[in-house]
Design a protein around this motif. Structure first.
Motif, PDB file in Angstrom:
ATOM      1  N   TYR A 307      19.171  13.823  50.480  1.00 57.95           N
ATOM      2  CA  TYR A 307      19.353  13.683  51.935  1.00 57.95           C
ATOM      3  C   TYR A 307      18.572  12.467  52.446  1.00 57.95           C
ATOM      4  O   TYR A 307      17.608  12.602  53.205  1.00 57.95           O
ATOM      5  N   TRP A 310      17.850  12.088  56.167  1.00 60.41           N
ATOM      6  CA  TRP A 310      17.143  13.173  56.849  1.00 60.41           C
ATOM      7  C   TRP A 310      15.640  13.126  56.595  1.00 60.41           C
ATOM      8  O   TRP A 310      14.940  14.132  56.773  1.00 60.41           O
ATOM      9  N   SER A 313      11.855  14.526  58.910  1.00 63.25           N
ATOM     10  CA  SER A 313      12.366  15.531  59.835  1.00 63.25           C
ATOM     11  C   SER A 313      12.094  16.916  59.286  1.00 63.25           C
ATOM     12  O   SER A 313      11.745  17.090  58.110  1.00 63.25           O
ATOM     13  N   LEU A 315      13.884  20.967  59.475  1.00 63.78           N
ATOM     14  CA  LEU A 315      15.067  21.732  59.823  1.00 63.78           C
ATOM     15  C   LEU A 315      14.658  23.139  60.240  1.00 63.78           C
ATOM     16  O   LEU A 315      13.823  23.772  59.586  1.00 63.78           O
ATOM     17  N   ARG A 326      17.917  19.807  63.498  1.00 60.62           N
ATOM     18  CA  ARG A 326      17.080  18.805  62.831  1.00 60.62           C
ATOM     19  C   ARG A 326      16.203  18.149  63.873  1.00 60.62           C
ATOM     20  O   ARG A 326      16.693  17.581  64.853  1.00 60.62           O
TER      21      ARG A 326
END
Length: 375
Positions: A307, A310, A313, A315, A326
């Motif tokens: 990912y 991403w 970050s 989740l 997110r």
């Protein structure tokens, strides 16, 4: 006159809260173009509260209703040997976690609601066991919240280990907000820390204090249902349910008071205030809070080469709005929010597995794997 003063007080609280609510003013963007899709890998689950991946790739799954499932080679097998599970409201069989050195010692940890102990009803308990074929063996009961209550709310409960091998777990305030969270002589509304064998670390913050619960690590919590160790800093992050508004993300710290219910960014479900303040000396501010509430549950850091977009970050599953959120983090501040997979269902749990992929437990759907759209 009294009604006018009550209204004036309420409006003052609202205005003050609005002035303080900078984090929640970052709205969750939707729709968001997502480069990933979900693929059901374990179908037809009711409330998959927790999951863990065994070394050979099979999955252990806890169903809140009291069933432990081993999913291997496309088949679900029910595991025997669990203690009696107290099913009431939000209580049942909850989280599951492998010991960091599971390959060598075989220990599996569970949080669940138990009726054992003083009083009618139940409270959150922690145990560990080993898996021998389709049966739990070597069961050891490590901790049990006291006292029992017939209230059905706020059992917690997540489990996590830190880099030093300490065991952390949460117990919610059990619906007794005005007593439990701020009283270190009582269980409930706390994050606890133990050695892996259930013994209390000598440097826990309240060791030696008269009548204090020695296992407490931090207090002033409402109902933490997300807990995960940051993969680089080693910090223990939790998310917890607020009332109407005021869900929070907190980074746990030794002996700290996180304020519930003295300070809060939420109000009663009826719409009336229960506190006049959102901050107080000696009480911690959340890293982030949600207004309105999203009802957060599972929590994961997507720090994996699977990912790449991403990074930086965290989740968080939303039970209320049925999406995965997110939150993009910069210097311990949330700078952006995104809604992912909106409408898929109630995201109860999410975990980064050893294969580098994210897996989420979605109520009424099952375990889904998050994979690249072009996979």
């Amino acid at each position: 006159m009294k009604q006018f003063l009550s209204l004036l007080t309420f409006l003052s609280i609202c205005l003050y809260s609005c002035a303080q609510q900078e984090p929640s003013e970052i709205s969750a963007e939707t729709p968001v173009k997502v480069n990933y899709v979900t693929q059901v890998v374990v179908p037809e689950l009711n409330i998959p509260w927790g999951m863990e991946f065994l070394p050979e790739g099979s999955i252990l799954i806890t169903e809140k209703t009291g069933t432990l499932i081993h999913f291997k080679d496309g088949k679900k097998t029910e595991i025997d040997g669990l203690p009696e599970i107290y099913l009431r409201g939000q209580g049942g069989l909850m989280d599951i976690k492998l010991h960091p050195d599971y390959n060598n010692n075989g220990w599996i940890y569970f949080s669940y609601a138990s009726s054992e102990g003083e009083g009618d009803g139940g409270n959150t308990a922690i145990m560990r066991a080993k898996l021998n074929e389709n049966t739990l063996t070597n069961i050891e009961h490590l901790y049990k919240g006291a006292t029992n209550t017939k209230k059905g709310q706020h059992f917690g409960s997540r489990i996590e280990f830190d880099k030093a091998g300490y065991l952390y777990f949460s117990i919610g305030d059990r619906g007794n907000r005005d007593v439990n969270p701020q009283d270190i002589t009582r269980d409930g509304g706390k994050i606890y820390r133990l050695h892996a064998d259930g013994s209390v670390p000598e440097d826990n913050p309240f060791v030696g204090e008269t009548d204090a619960k020695q296992a407490i690590f931090s207090y002033g919590h409402r109902n933490p249902q997300g807990m995960v160790m940051h993969p680089t800093t080693g910090e223990i992050w939790v998310n917890e349910h607020g009332p109407k508004g005021g869900d929070e993300i907190n980074i746990i710290s030794k002996g700290k008071n996180f304020g519930w219910p003295v300070i809060s960014y939420g109000i009663n479900y009826s719409g009336t205030p229960f506190t006049e303040i959102t901050e107080k000396e000696g009480m911690e501010q959340p890293l982030f809070y949600w207004v309105p509430s999203i009802a957060p549950s599972g929590m994961a850091f997507p720090y994996s080469e699977k990912y790449p977009d991403w990074k930086n970050s965290v989740l968080v599953g939303s039970l209320k709005f049925q999406y995965l959120e997110r939150l993009i983090i910069e210097d311990h501040k949330v700078i952006k929010r995104e809604k992912l997979f909106e409408g898929l269902g109630r995201f109860r749990n999410i975990k980064l597995a050893p294969d580098g992929y994210l897996y989420a437990g979605v109520e009424g759907v099952g375990i889904v794997k998050i994979i690249p759209d072009s996979f």
